[in-house]
Design a protein around this motif. Structure first.
Motif, PDB file in Angstrom:
ATOM      1  N   LYS A  73       5.418  -7.369  -0.857  1.00 21.06           N
ATOM      2  CA  LYS A  73       5.203  -8.809  -0.598  1.00 21.06           C
ATOM      3  C   LYS A  73       6.503  -9.634  -0.537  1.00 21.06           C
ATOM      4  N   ALA A 133       0.839  -1.203   0.000  1.00 19.87           N
ATOM      5  CA  ALA A 133       0.000   0.000   0.000  1.00 19.87           C
ATOM      6  C   ALA A 133       0.872   1.250   0.000  1.00 19.87           C
ATOM      7  N   GLN A 156       2.314  -8.132  -6.102  1.00 16.54           N
ATOM      8  CA  GLN A 156       2.063  -9.577  -6.046  1.00 16.54           C
ATOM      9  C   GLN A 156       2.707 -10.330  -7.216  1.00 16.54           C
ATOM     10  N   ASP A 202       1.686  -2.011 -10.755  1.00 18.96           N
ATOM     11  CA  ASP A 202       1.719  -2.520  -9.389  1.00 18.96           C
ATOM     12  C   ASP A 202       2.150  -3.981  -9.462  1.00 18.96           C
TER      13      ASP A 202
HETATM   14  C1  PLP Z   1      -1.087  -7.159  -1.472  1.00 23.89           C
HETATM   15  C2  PLP Z   1      -1.150  -6.144  -2.524  1.00 23.89           C
HETATM   16  C3  PLP Z   1      -1.065  -4.774  -2.209  1.00 23.89           C
HETATM   17  C4  PLP Z   1      -1.017  -4.266  -0.787  1.00 23.89           C
HETATM   18  O1  PLP Z   1       0.130  -4.672  -0.118  1.00 23.89           O
HETATM   19  P1  PLP Z   1       0.201  -4.516   1.480  1.00 23.89           P
HETATM   20  O2  PLP Z   1       1.617  -4.899   1.794  1.00 23.89           O
HETATM   21  O3  PLP Z   1      -0.803  -5.463   2.055  1.00 23.89           O
HETATM   22  O4  PLP Z   1      -0.113  -3.116   1.796  1.00 23.89           O
HETATM   23  C5  PLP Z   1      -1.032  -3.871  -3.254  1.00 23.89           C
HETATM   24  N1  PLP Z   1      -1.102  -4.281  -4.527  1.00 23.89           N
HETATM   25  C6  PLP Z   1      -1.188  -5.588  -4.860  1.00 23.89           C
HETATM   26  C7  PLP Z   1      -1.224  -5.977  -6.296  1.00 23.89           C
HETATM   27  C8  PLP Z   1      -1.236  -6.559  -3.872  1.00 23.89           C
HETATM   28  O5  PLP Z   1      -1.345  -7.840  -4.200  1.00 23.89           O
END
Ligand code: PLP
Length: 385
Positions: A245, A106, A219, A216
């Motif tokens: 992550k 986040a 993941q 992003d």
């Molecule tokens: C998990 C995730 C987030 C958020 O990550 P956090 O460490 O939980 O804040 C943002 N973007 C994607 C694609 C995610 O899978």
């Protein structure tokens, strides 16, 4: 403590923001987790794509042990070698620009949104249906899901939501657009792979109007899809990526990694975080990155992932499969949450449901073929039961 004792504490003392399964894990090694009674589980979720190298990888553990007894924290007012070396390696392994460290996915997206708005002098952020970018206000405002947003209104203004399609993305971007923010493969909404046409259209629209294209990769990055970064498997290079992550090998660290165009947007004082890029997490991340940025491991991820995807399609009640590398999901004609519960409690297999009929698998990248075969067998049992 027993599971029952932990549950009693939870009822009295823990904010009820998670629906936990009745399992206590006390130890992990490689693709395996163990509960307090010594029962062994196969972990095909990896703490939601975090422990990509398996639990307690010896090189990550050694890096943390060495650093934690030497220097834990000094703040970003000073230099430490792990942070500088990690930034250099992250930049060289991706877009060649500069890195801003933070502590989560986040936060990485918050940094990306702030950076894009500063670069543009304001402007809209275009996001797509079913995106997930995190739970803080900026990231939540970029996460167009009614159930997650509605209780927390008003959100941050200036977000525009379109379908993840070439035409819609092309039309949404204009002179007032600061950025298009996308997951190359949407994770939380059930492993939805965006089309090459959509990514190309977003790239073209951003180039035409001077907006930033941000992926992003929280993941889908860090080797999950069989490339170090998922964008490498598309024909499109973004202006920045966000990572978290799996980046810290199991410890919390996030990063915004820019290309050259956005590298010098932030100036001293614009953004910051007390803990970000601390020596312990940076050392863990350096070890994790060195282990993950390995052609042999990435080839294994592609090969085993392709095999698993085909095998998954043959399991009972499976209607369709999706994914790339070891980021996998299947659509089923039974209750996915019930299958996931049976898999955990009866088969000792850890997977999760991203929706009422979607089961997601994020096995460790180091998983062996026999373990993958056994996990699929257990999932098959849970599906058939
Ligand atoms: C998990 C995730 C987030 C958020 O990550 P956090 O460490 O939980 O804040 C943002 N973007 C994607 C694609 C995610 O899978």
């Amino acid at each position: 403590m027993s599971l029952e004792e932990l549950q009693a504490i939870e009822r009295r003392s823990v904010v009820a923001s998670y629906a936990r399964f009745p399992v206590q894990f006390v130890r992990g090694q490689g693709a395996r987790l163990y509960d307090e009674e010594g029962n062994e589980y196969l972990d095909f979720l990896c703490g939601i794509g975090v422990t990509n190298l398996g639990h307690c990888h010896p090189r990550v553990v050694a890096a943390v042990r060495e650093q934690v007894g030497t220097l834990m924290h000094v703040s970003n007012l000073y230099y430490t070698e792990p942070a500088m070396r990690l930034a250099q390696r992250l930049s060289q392994s991706s877009l060649g620009g500069k890195v801003f460290f933070c502590n989560s996915g986040a936060e990485a997206n918050e940094a990306a949104i702030k950076l894009a708005r500063k670069a543009r002098g304001g402007g809209e952020i275009v996001v797509v249906h079913n995106a997930f970018h995190g739970r803080t206000y900026g990231a939540l405002s970029a996460t167009p899901q009614e159930s997650k947003q509605a209780p927390f209104a008003p959100l941050v203004p200036g977000f525009r939501v379109v379908p993840p399609e070439a035409g819609a993305l092309g039309e949404a971007v204009n002179e007032r657009t600061a950025a298009v923010l996308l997951e190359v493969i949407q994770g939380e909404s059930g492993v939805n792979v965006l089309t090459e046409e959509a990514l190309i259209a977003a790239r073209r629209a951003c180039d035409t109007h001077g907006a930033a294209l941000i992926f992003d990769e929280v993941q889908c990055g860090m080797g999950r899809t069989g490339a170090l970064w998922a964008y490498e498997q598309t024909g499109v290079a973004p202006d920045a990526i966000t990572a978290a992550k799996a980046l810290g090998g199991g410890l919390p660290i996030g990063a915004l990694i820019t290309g050259p165009r956005l590298a010098d947007v932030f100036a001293p004082g614009d953004h910051g975080s007390t803990f970000a890029g601390g020596p312990v997490v940076a050392s863990a991340a350096l070890a994790a990155l060195e282990l993950t940025d390995d052609p042999k491991l990435l080839a294994h991820v592609r090969e085993l992932g392709g095999w698993m995807l085909a095998e998954l399609a043959e399991l009972p009640h499976v209607l369709a499969v999706r994914g790339r590398g070891l980021m996998l999901a299947c659509e089923v004609d039974v209750s996915a949450p019930e299958v996931v519960r049976r898999a955990l409690l009866e088969q000792r297999l850890v997977v999760n449901a991203t929706g009422p009929t979607t089961i997601r698998l994020l096995p460790p990248l180091i998983v062996t073929e026999p373990d993958a075969r056994e996990a699929l067998r257990r999932l098959g049992e849970a599906l058939a039961a």
